[in-house]
Design an enzyme around this catalytic site. Sequence first.
Site, PDB file in Angstrom:
ATOM      1  CG  HIS A 102      38.338   3.160 -23.520  1.00 18.49           C
ATOM      2  ND1 HIS A 102      39.079   3.518 -22.420  1.00 18.49           N
ATOM      3  CD2 HIS A 102      38.674   1.883 -23.808  1.00 18.49           C
ATOM      4  CE1 HIS A 102      39.845   2.497 -22.064  1.00 18.49           C
ATOM      5  NE2 HIS A 102      39.613   1.491 -22.886  1.00 18.49           N
ATOM      6  CG  HIS A 129      34.734   5.670 -31.731  1.00 21.45           C
ATOM      7  ND1 HIS A 129      35.293   4.942 -32.746  1.00 21.45           N
ATOM      8  CD2 HIS A 129      35.654   6.609 -31.405  1.00 21.45           C
ATOM      9  CE1 HIS A 129      36.490   5.414 -33.015  1.00 21.45           C
ATOM     10  NE2 HIS A 129      36.734   6.428 -32.212  1.00 21.45           N
ATOM     11  CG  HIS A 131      37.366  10.664 -29.386  1.00 17.68           C
ATOM     12  ND1 HIS A 131      38.223   9.905 -28.629  1.00 17.68           N
ATOM     13  CD2 HIS A 131      37.251  10.016 -30.582  1.00 17.68           C
ATOM     14  CE1 HIS A 131      38.630   8.851 -29.333  1.00 17.68           C
ATOM     15  NE2 HIS A 131      38.049   8.891 -30.522  1.00 17.68           N
ATOM     16  CB  THR A 214      43.301   9.144 -31.274  1.00 13.57           C
ATOM     17  OG1 THR A 214      41.981   8.642 -31.059  1.00 13.57           O
ATOM     18  CG2 THR A 214      43.388   9.835 -32.622  1.00 13.57           C
ATOM     19  CB  THR A 215      42.648   4.643 -28.279  1.00 19.71           C
ATOM     20  OG1 THR A 215      42.288   3.861 -29.412  1.00 19.71           O
ATOM     21  CG2 THR A 215      41.606   5.718 -28.035  1.00 19.71           C
TER      22      THR A 215
HETATM   23 ZN   LIG Z   1      38.338   7.708 -32.146  1.00 17.30          ZN
END
Ligand SMILES: [Zn+2]
Length: 266
Positions: A102, A129, A131, A214-215
């Site tokens: 992801h 991480h 996005h 948000t996941t």
């Molecule tokens: Zn995130």
Amino acid sequence: MPVRPDDLSNVITRRGALAALALLGIAGCGGSVAATTSTPHWDYNAEGPDHWADLDRGYATCRAGHAQSPIDLDSPTELHPSDHIEIDYRSISSVKLLNNGHTIQAAVPADSGNRIVVDGTAFTLTQFHFHLPSEHTVDGHDTAMELHFVHTASSGRLAVLAVLLHAQPDATPLTPILTATPNRIGLTRTVSAVDPREYLPTDLAQFRYQGSLTTPPCTEGVEWIVLRHPAPVAIPDVDNYRALFPHSNRPTQPRNGRPVVLAGPN
Ligand SMILES: [Zn+2]
């Protein structure tokens, strides 16, 4: 099935790699699951954000929640200059990058000493991480990427410090991380001497609101701090990341009357 995080190079199929990651308890944006449970597959395509709630009962909050993230942030918002969080970051001797299917996630050692203090509560930096493009928008505008620093309090509460990343030809601070991105699911790579302070903009003015992961599983009760001003990211690094993850942003969610304040800079 014994799985060693450093030796997944012989995992051939995507399904196999995802199953292995589920066993390892590796989730996406800030989430983590018990090591013995399997994580139903989700993505940003056919099994994308509109369908997450249909994929598993545990993902119901993705549709039923009323305090979801990300959201659009407006510039003219309520000013609370003294409500800024304290950012206490320092150099990390090494982080382990993982391609979890992801995103590229950097695991930060628990004793790195990196933390933020939110309304008197300390949250320890556990991972960061990316996005692409950004998940939060400011006045309806997105940026090339978004960096999420995920922190956990001793109570288990989560706080995410988000940095919007603006693509620039000559930017370098994130290059050591983004050029080392493992290019296959399950692969890891170690990067030394990482200083998260270099990834922050000079002006630390910050939007603050209450939201969610948000996941999947879109768990609510997450403290969000989104820096108002973007930090630079090199265009070749964005292109490299896009080749791995063409898009990995959940659309903005209804604000539902939640207050957003603009705090700092400190
Ligand atoms: Zn995130």
